[in-house]
Design a protein around this motif. Structure first.
Motif, PDB file in Angstrom:
ATOM      1  N   ILE A  29      25.459 -68.916 -38.327  1.00  0.00           N
ATOM      2  CA  ILE A  29      24.862 -67.713 -38.875  1.00  0.00           C
ATOM      3  C   ILE A  29      25.724 -66.652 -38.585  1.00  0.00           C
ATOM      4  N   GLY A  30      26.893 -66.356 -39.604  1.00  0.00           N
ATOM      5  CA  GLY A  30      27.878 -65.249 -38.988  1.00  0.00           C
ATOM      6  C   GLY A  30      29.327 -65.960 -39.135  1.00  0.00           C
ATOM      7  N   ALA A  31      30.141 -65.268 -39.991  1.00  0.00           N
ATOM      8  CA  ALA A  31      31.454 -65.857 -40.143  1.00  0.00           C
ATOM      9  C   ALA A  31      32.465 -64.761 -39.426  1.00  0.00           C
ATOM     10  N   GLY A  32      32.385 -64.003 -38.497  1.00  0.00           N
ATOM     11  CA  GLY A  32      33.131 -63.253 -37.770  1.00  0.00           C
ATOM     12  C   GLY A  32      34.096 -64.399 -36.690  1.00  0.00           C
ATOM     13  N   PRO A  33      34.731 -63.566 -35.833  1.00  0.00           N
ATOM     14  CA  PRO A  33      35.646 -64.560 -34.738  1.00  0.00           C
ATOM     15  C   PRO A  33      34.711 -65.541 -34.118  1.00  0.00           C
TER      16      PRO A  33
END
Length: 332
Positions: A29-33
């Motif tokens: 859950i989350g598509a940052g670095p």
């Protein structure tokens, strides 16, 4: 030989090599670095991996500072934040991660033998989860001065516009941290720029202080913003230093004094939090719920240093813990 590294693309890296399954091995859950790095590492373990982000792929790199020059990510002397995000995205996708953006996770429920991730667009089943939501949906901190709300989007903003939109404008940036100085340096490369900080010392990396001194930016120290002034758009700002007030002409006022986090979802997901409201994890990045792990800015612990490289390191640990939880290898 598979995994030998002698070819540019081994079978580990071929997209969609795993068969379709009703249940994922891992949902991130989350598509940052942090989230993208976790996905990259998960695919080296051949885990069927889905990455979901409530906003656009890239996290803070694209949401807040897409034009920022990242100078402390190993392997790149200097790389634009958006380009770094694009490289991580491309690598995760090429290795076989399924990636969905603008899809918000609303619930994490326990199934019979799996976890059920519910979003505003569907429902997914998984054996493990890594939460890499960063600071949540970012909210810029506001100064609360006269004219701030009135002139928002009419010459006052909280994210530096693209450089081509700055040409010919008098830009004034507010803040004393790395982001404020770096955005002021970007603006200074194309137009007249001032930087206002309420203290007499900056809270930033020393390299940014050196770059600021070598630039043509006018640094206005020890000054507070009293009001933003104008008619149909910003024309000037009023500052106070001690007992004196003075005006500075400006066409664009950029307020970069930080962001506040929105991590309310963590409470809804029945996860144990720290005193500061961040996700509590152990050294293996395990949370209080079985099969759920965390990494990046969303997690907190003593000595935490919030950097891109830190999120990526935690992502590798979280993935390894998820792998051991799901696959139960003999050596774990």
């Amino acid at each position: 030989m598979i995994g030998s590294g002698n070819t540019p693309q081994s079978l580990f890296y071929i997209k969609n090599t795993y068969p379709d399954r009703m249940t994922h091995d891992l949902i991130i859950i989350g598509a940052g670095p942090g989230g993208l790095t976790a996905g990259i590492y998960a695919r080296t373990r051949m885990m069927n991996t889905l990455i979901i982000d409530a906003a656009e792929i890239g996290g803070q790199l694209v949401s807040l500072y897409p034009d920022k020059a990242v100078k402390n990510y190993p392997g790149f002397e200097r790389i634009q934040a958006r380009k770094l995000s694009d490289r991580l995205y491309a690598q995760a996708e090429s290795m076989g991660c399924e990636i969905k953006e603008k899809e918000k996770v609303t619930e994490i429920n326990d199934g019979t033998e799996e976890l059920i991730v519910v979003t505003d667009k569907g429902e997914y089943r998984t054996h493990s989860i890594i939460i890499a939501t960063g600071m949540g949906m970012f909210k810029p901190k506001k100064m609360g001065c006269k004219g701030e709300s009135e002139f928002e989007n009419r010459g006052l903003c909280y994210i530096l516009p693209p450089k081509e939109e700055l040409i010919g404008k008098k830009v004034i940036v507010f803040g004393g941290g790395n982001s404020a100085i770096e955005m002021a340096l970007i603006a200074d490369s194309v137009t007249s720029t001032s930087l206002v900080h309420r203290r007499n010392e900056f809270r930033c990396d020393e390299s940014n202080t050196v770059a600021l001194k070598e630039s043509t930016i006018e640094a206005i120290m020890g000054s507070d913003l009293v009001s933003v002034n104008g008619d149909d758009a910003v024309r000037s700002v009023t500052l106070r230093r001690g007992d004196k007030t003075f005006d500075v002409e400006a066409d664009l006022a950029v307020i970069l004094i930080g962001t506040s986090s929105d991590l309310e979802d963590l409470k809804k997901w029945d996860l144990e939090l720290t005193e500061n409201g961040f996700l509590k994890v152990d050294p293996a990045m395990r949370t209080s719920r079985n099969g759920i792990f965390g990494c990046g800015d969303v997690v907190d612990y003593e000595g935490k240093y919030k950097q891109i490289i830190t999120a990526c390191g935690e992502a590798a640990t979280a993935m390894n813990s998820a792998y051991k939880f799901v696959k139960k290898p003999y050596w774990a």
